[in-house]
Design a protein around this motif. Structure first.
Motif, PDB file in Angstrom:
ATOM      1  N   LEU A  75     -81.891 -15.363  -1.187  1.00 46.54           N
ATOM      2  CA  LEU A  75     -83.342 -15.227  -0.985  1.00 46.54           C
ATOM      3  C   LEU A  75     -83.685 -16.625  -0.443  1.00 46.54           C
ATOM      4  O   LEU A  75     -83.236 -17.702  -1.071  1.00 46.54           O
ATOM      5  CB  LEU A  75     -84.138 -14.812  -2.037  1.00 46.54           C
ATOM      6  CG  LEU A  75     -83.706 -13.363  -2.765  1.00 46.54           C
ATOM      7  CD1 LEU A  75     -84.883 -13.226  -3.977  1.00 46.54           C
ATOM      8  CD2 LEU A  75     -83.671 -12.507  -1.661  1.00 46.54           C
ATOM      9  N   TRP A 105     -90.977 -10.673   4.219  1.00 48.73           N
ATOM     10  CA  TRP A 105     -90.817 -10.703   2.539  1.00 48.73           C
ATOM     11  C   TRP A 105     -90.189  -9.575   1.963  1.00 48.73           C
ATOM     12  O   TRP A 105     -89.425  -9.614   0.790  1.00 48.73           O
ATOM     13  CB  TRP A 105     -92.278 -11.399   1.933  1.00 48.73           C
ATOM     14  CG  TRP A 105     -92.390 -12.668   2.247  1.00 48.73           C
ATOM     15  CD1 TRP A 105     -93.281 -13.211   3.040  1.00 48.73           C
ATOM     16  CD2 TRP A 105     -91.638 -13.836   1.656  1.00 48.73           C
ATOM     17  NE1 TRP A 105     -93.026 -14.481   3.039  1.00 48.73           N
ATOM     18  CE2 TRP A 105     -91.919 -15.017   2.063  1.00 48.73           C
ATOM     19  CE3 TRP A 105     -90.365 -13.950   0.757  1.00 48.73           C
ATOM     20  CZ2 TRP A 105     -91.583 -15.980   1.813  1.00 48.73           C
ATOM     21  CZ3 TRP A 105     -90.053 -15.206   0.552  1.00 48.73           C
ATOM     22  CH2 TRP A 105     -90.416 -16.342   0.994  1.00 48.73           C
ATOM     23  N   GLU A 133     -86.619  -9.432   2.127  1.00 47.58           N
ATOM     24  CA  GLU A 133     -85.968 -10.655   1.029  1.00 47.58           C
ATOM     25  C   GLU A 133     -86.054  -9.782  -0.295  1.00 47.58           C
ATOM     26  O   GLU A 133     -85.015  -9.909  -0.934  1.00 47.58           O
ATOM     27  CB  GLU A 133     -86.565 -11.810   1.300  1.00 47.58           C
ATOM     28  CG  GLU A 133     -86.403 -12.532   2.682  1.00 47.58           C
ATOM     29  CD  GLU A 133     -84.997 -12.581   3.052  1.00 47.58           C
ATOM     30  OE1 GLU A 133     -84.134 -12.795   2.177  1.00 47.58           O
ATOM     31  OE2 GLU A 133     -84.759 -13.018   4.157  1.00 47.58           O
TER      32      GLU A 133
END
Lengths: 118, 301, 322
Positions: free
Chosen positions: B272, B199, B202
């Motif tokens: 994303l 994450w 991203e």
């Protein structure tokens, strides 16, 4: 070990106040009094987490909330937030929800001592 | 009846504007007045969720009656918006189109290669059974469905509109599908550290253009929490932690409301995987049983 | 004219990295972490090169509650080298330079620009949305670059344009050889080929009037910030104080004229409350008002706003190119 921010609803705050002479809260703990736990914006919780504080939400038992829904909503929001934090790889245990009535101030204070020491 | 005929009839019945699609290759939304009715089209490149425009700048209040073209997935938005009292039902005429799935235009360019000189009206694209047929510059190309289809369409539960006043085309028979949250489960199976690494990689890319917020048909608060200065829950600086805060808050506000139209993921310029977050919230809301006894508005305010 | 065999590319980058922070093209942006061979192939990253000299979030200084000192952020001393930057991105930086150096020189921008060396690469495969020749530059536009390179079959041909550029080539001299006559000819051919590949439009800026019909396109605009944030020439910024508990920081961040918040006044009045006004402001600023001030368009024809617009609003169409 970071700061601990405690959102207390009126009842839990009163409970905490009653025991303030018996047990001392650690320095890192900051208590925020809110009228009802259902009013706590979860954005504030996220903000606190990202500013490296841990968060505790303490409020009435689920069927004992004077605003009927507040406690239930808070419980749900926290549960959902915890699962999301876990999903993005953050430590979910940094957010806690506790059910505290006016007479359980001692329980809350003890928990906070424990939580802040972690 | 085809779309233009339906639209003509609706204009005769007093509809002022129809929000629909125009163009063949360069597909764009259009706010068609009665004299532009011929521009309305529908093809597999019509990817946009037009219900977004209903809540923009108080549009519904300015016009008496609006027609809006919806695909199956978009029609769920209308139900949700009605649930939230965003507008009154009798102002909207819903033109439902059963949809075989939509395609990202870049994928076609990628497959065919760069083609430059052509006229927009000479470009043709349509579904023929399980194949996509593209005609351009006198040549015709065929692609198998599961290769070119958008990810969200592969798991589409509602090819037919769930709410409509007029239907264009025939209803599609499709075996009942159920959302299985495959992508979400994949991430969940990683360890905590791996997820964090995935994450941050991203979220670091995010440029905070707020396209995901603006394109979302259900993000229509008049004053957004992100624009609030006191208290400032999300700071303006574009850094990793602020980006995480932004995306958590965005996904959370859609808890039990997101209909999964996938627009946020499509518009993101840096790609994303935003629908992963939305799907995760949807999964957990289902799992915790909130949706059963809670009105949508209560969880994600 | 010098030439580098592509087989030596890894060594070339390695040698440069010893001295400079080498940034090059990845899929999303200009980054120090890039793939040597891939960087040559990618046409242009999603984000433009402006963030190297004008970062999205730029800390200006720090302050705290206790002391009385203000800590100004240190000037950058190391030198950045932008490898294979494309003509349209360099053009964007040239335009930013005009804005930031008009009247008062912006020290933060100037410092970053002085510490950056541009090694440009001629563009040989323009995409469907490119239109640089229509805004008076070409795929082999050299102004503002220090070294100009062209990729010819198995080699890359270099041409030093400034003193800085000569120094850079001096550093890697051991890997370079003289370019053959054939290669120089071929490079010119590639330039012209690329120029012909770019679609040419006759823009008609006289149709951009205040109450023109073209602004009806704003009906479908989402007023997101994609076009402004990806644009190599958009330069609006906001300066704000970020306050933490006992300290704070003044930062400069990009702002976007497509947000309604952009012109919101303290009184609550908003002079550009509608999307039509905001879209009109953006286009007219680039093609009318900027032209009045600097005698050129604030557009490099990179086509990012056309490619990434979520609802397919095309600048080319607004300017009457179709």
């Amino acid at each position: 070990m970071g700061k601990v921010i405690v959102f207390c609803c009126d009842a839990a705050y009163y409970g905490l106040n009653m025991v303030s002479k018996l047990i001392e809260l650690p320095e890192d703990v900051e208590v925020v009094r809110v009228p009802c736990l259902g009013r706590v914006e979860f954005e504030a919780v996220v903000r606190a987490l990202l500013d490296s504080a841990n968060v505790v939400l303490a409020g009435c038992h689920e069927n004992n909330c004077k605003n009927i829904d507040g406690s239930r909503l808070a419980k749900m929001r926290v549960e959902l937030l915890r699962r999301m934090l876990e999903f993005v790889g953050m430590d979910a245990d940094r957010v806690k929800h506790l059910e505290i009535s006016t007479y359980e101030g001692l329980k809350l204070a003890e928990f906070l001592n424990e939580f802040a020491a972690r | 009846m085809d779309l233009v005929e339906v639209a003509k009839k609706l204009f005769d019945e007093g509809v002022e504007v129809i929000i629909g699609y125009q163009g063949n290759f360069n597909v764009k939304p259009i706010f068609a007045k009665a004299n532009e009715v011929d521009k309305l089209t529908f093809n597999p490149l019509c990817i946009y969720n037009l219900t977004n425009y209903l809540t923009m700048e108080g549009f519904v209040d300015k016009v008496d009656k609006i027609g809006v073209v919806v695909k199956g997935c978009d029609s769920k938005t209308i139900l949700q918006l009605l649930d939230e009292n965003a507008f009154s039902r009798d102002k909207i005429v819903v033109i439902g189109i059963p949809c075989n799935g939509v395609i990202d235009v870049n994928k076609i360019v990628e497959e065919i290669g760069e083609f430059r000189e052509f006229k927009d009206n000479e470009f043709k694209i349509k579904w023929e059974g399980d194949e996509l047929v593209v005609e351009v510059n006198g040549k015709s190309y065929k692609f198998p469905k599961d290769k070119i289809l958008l990810e969200k369409c592969k798991v589409c539960e509602t090819p037919n509109p769930v709410v409509y006043d007029v239907l264009v085309g025939n209803l599609i028979q499709q075996p009942h599908r159920k959302e299985e949250f495959k992508a979400v489960k994949e991430i969940e199976s990683l360890s905590l550290e791996q997820r964090w690494e995935f994450w941050i990689k991203e979220f670091e890319k995010c440029i905070r253009c707020y396209a995901c917020r603006n394109v979302c048909p259900l993000c229509y608060c008049e004053s957004c929490v992100l624009e609030r200065l006191e208290p400032e829950f999300v700071r303006r600086a574009v850094r990793l932690d602020e980006n995480i805060a932004y995306h958590l808050i965005r996904a959370y506000h859609l808890a039990n409301r997101c209909v999964g139209c996938g627009e946020c993921e499509r518009v993101c310029p840096v790609n994303l995987p935003l629908s992963l977050l939305n799907k995760k919230v949807a999964k957990e809301v289902k799992d915790l049983g909130f949706s059963e006894f809670l009105k949508p508005i209560e969880v994600g305010r | 004219m010098k030439a580098l065999d592509k087989a030596n590319l890894d060594k070339f980058v390695e040698l440069l990295s010893e001295e400079f922070n080498v940034y090059s093209i990845t899929d999303t942006d200009f980054s120090t972490d890039f793939d040597n061979n891939k960087a040559l192939e990618i046409l242009k990253p999603i984000k433009s090169a402006k963030e190297i000299v004008f970062p999205q979030t730029e800390p200006l200084f720090k302050f705290d509650l206790v002391g009385k000192e203000i800590v100004v952020n240190e000037k950058q001393n190391s030198t950045n080298l932008m490898l294979w930057i494309k003509p349209c991105d360099v053009r964007g930086i040239n335009i930013l330079k005009k804005v930031f150096e008009k009247d008062v020189k912006d020290v933060y921008f100037a410092n970053k620009l002085n510490n950056t060396i541009f090694v440009g690469l001629a563009c040989n495969n323009p995409s469907r949305n490119c239109f640089c020749t229509s805004v008076s530059i070409t795929p082999y536009y050299k102004e503002g670059m220090d070294v100009f390179a062209t990729s010819v079959n198995g080699a890359i041909i270099f041409e030093a344009l400034t003193e800085k550029g000569k120094e850079v080539l001096e550093k890697v001299n051991s890997l370079l050889r003289d370019a053959t006559k054939d290669e120089v000819e071929k490079a010119k051919e590639i330039h012209l080929q690329a120029e012909n590949k770019v679609r040419r439009y006759n823009f008609n800026t006289s149709r951009l009037t205040w109450d023109s019909d073209v602004w009806r396109i704003s009906e479908i605009c989402l007023s997101c910030g994609i076009c402004t944030y990806l644009c190599p020439t958009c330069h609006c910024f906001d300066i704000i104080d970020e306050n933490y508990v006992y300290e704070g920081e003044r930062i400069r961040i990009w702002d976007s004229c497509m947000y309604s918040e952009y012109t919101l006044q303290a009184s609550g009045h908003n002079p550009r409350a509608y999307r039509l006004q905001r879209l009109r402001n953006r286009i007219m600023h680039k093609f009318v008002w900027f032209k009045e001030m600097f005698d050129e368009y604030a557009c490099t024809g990179c086509g990012r706003c056309v490619s990434y617009c979520p609802v397919n609003i095309s600048l080319i169409e607004i300017l009457g190119g179709v």
